[in-house]
Design a protein around this motif. Structure first.
Motif, mmCIF file in Angstrom:
data_model
loop_
_atom_site.group_PDB
_atom_site.id
_atom_site.type_symbol
_atom_site.label_atom_id
_atom_site.label_comp_id
_atom_site.label_asym_id
_atom_site.label_seq_id
_atom_site.Cartn_x
_atom_site.Cartn_y
_atom_site.Cartn_z
ATOM 1 N N VAL A 3 0.840 -1.206 0.000
ATOM 2 C CA VAL A 3 0.000 0.000 0.000
ATOM 3 C C VAL A 3 0.870 1.250 0.000
ATOM 4 O O VAL A 3 0.613 2.201 -0.744
ATOM 5 C CB VAL A 3 -0.978 -0.006 1.200
ATOM 6 C CG1 VAL A 3 -1.685 1.326 1.334
ATOM 7 C CG2 VAL A 3 -1.979 -1.140 1.046
ATOM 8 N N ARG A 4 1.930 1.253 0.801
ATOM 9 C CA ARG A 4 2.835 2.408 0.813
ATOM 10 C C ARG A 4 3.445 2.645 -0.557
ATOM 11 O O ARG A 4 3.567 3.771 -1.012
ATOM 12 C CB ARG A 4 3.937 2.214 1.842
ATOM 13 C CG ARG A 4 3.502 2.492 3.236
ATOM 14 C CD ARG A 4 4.670 2.396 4.182
ATOM 15 N NE ARG A 4 4.267 2.726 5.533
ATOM 16 C CZ ARG A 4 4.986 2.463 6.589
ATOM 17 N NH1 ARG A 4 6.164 1.872 6.474
ATOM 18 N NH2 ARG A 4 4.555 2.791 7.787
ATOM 19 N N ALA A 5 3.858 1.582 -1.221
ATOM 20 C CA ALA A 5 4.451 1.713 -2.555
ATOM 21 C C ALA A 5 3.430 2.270 -3.545
ATOM 22 O O ALA A 5 3.768 3.094 -4.402
ATOM 23 C CB ALA A 5 4.978 0.365 -3.037
ATOM 24 N N ALA A 6 2.174 1.852 -3.407
ATOM 25 C CA ALA A 6 1.137 2.355 -4.297
ATOM 26 C C ALA A 6 0.872 3.839 -4.065
ATOM 27 O O ALA A 6 0.546 4.570 -4.997
ATOM 28 C CB ALA A 6 -0.155 1.553 -4.100
ATOM 29 N N LEU A 7 1.028 4.288 -2.833
ATOM 30 C CA LEU A 7 0.755 5.690 -2.499
ATOM 31 C C LEU A 7 1.978 6.584 -2.652
ATOM 32 O O LEU A 7 1.850 7.803 -2.663
ATOM 33 C CB LEU A 7 0.240 5.798 -1.065
ATOM 34 C CG LEU A 7 -1.130 5.191 -0.809
ATOM 35 C CD1 LEU A 7 -1.463 5.247 0.666
ATOM 36 C CD2 LEU A 7 -2.198 5.897 -1.628
ATOM 37 N N ASP A 8 3.152 5.995 -2.768
ATOM 38 C CA ASP A 8 4.380 6.771 -2.844
ATOM 39 C C ASP A 8 4.450 7.514 -4.174
ATOM 40 O O ASP A 8 4.107 6.995 -5.210
ATOM 41 C CB ASP A 8 5.594 5.846 -2.704
ATOM 42 C CG ASP A 8 6.867 6.610 -2.414
ATOM 43 O OD1 ASP A 8 6.786 7.753 -1.945
ATOM 44 O OD2 ASP A 8 7.951 6.043 -2.649
#
Length: 75
Positions: free
Chosen positions: A24-29
């Motif tokens: 999820v963090r990678a998708a939002l980064d």
């Protein structure tokens, strides 16, 4: 500092949750102001759900997050 000793199933649940969190963090980064849909591969979400269920933690978020905190305390 106390160290939590997790069962194999609890450890698998924590690890699956951390993989989900990193996905999820990678998708939002990205650059500020850029709108991106959050894309979580169904397999990652299913893995986390199954691991929680196998560890007997499905529906018991308080106990799960206590285990997570004890195993991976904030730095």
């Amino acid at each position: 500092m106390p160290t939590a000793v997790l069962t194999d199933r609890e450890r698998a649940a924590v690890q699956a949750y951390l993989r989900l969190l990193h996905t999820v963090r990678a998708a939002l980064d990205g650059p500020p102001g850029r709108v991106r849909p959050v894309v979580v591969p169904p397999a990652v979400l299913a893995e986390a759900e199954q691991a929680l269920s196998d560890a007997g933690l499905a529906g018991n978020e308080e106990q799960f997050f206590r285990l997570l905190h004890d195993w991976c305390p904030p730095s």
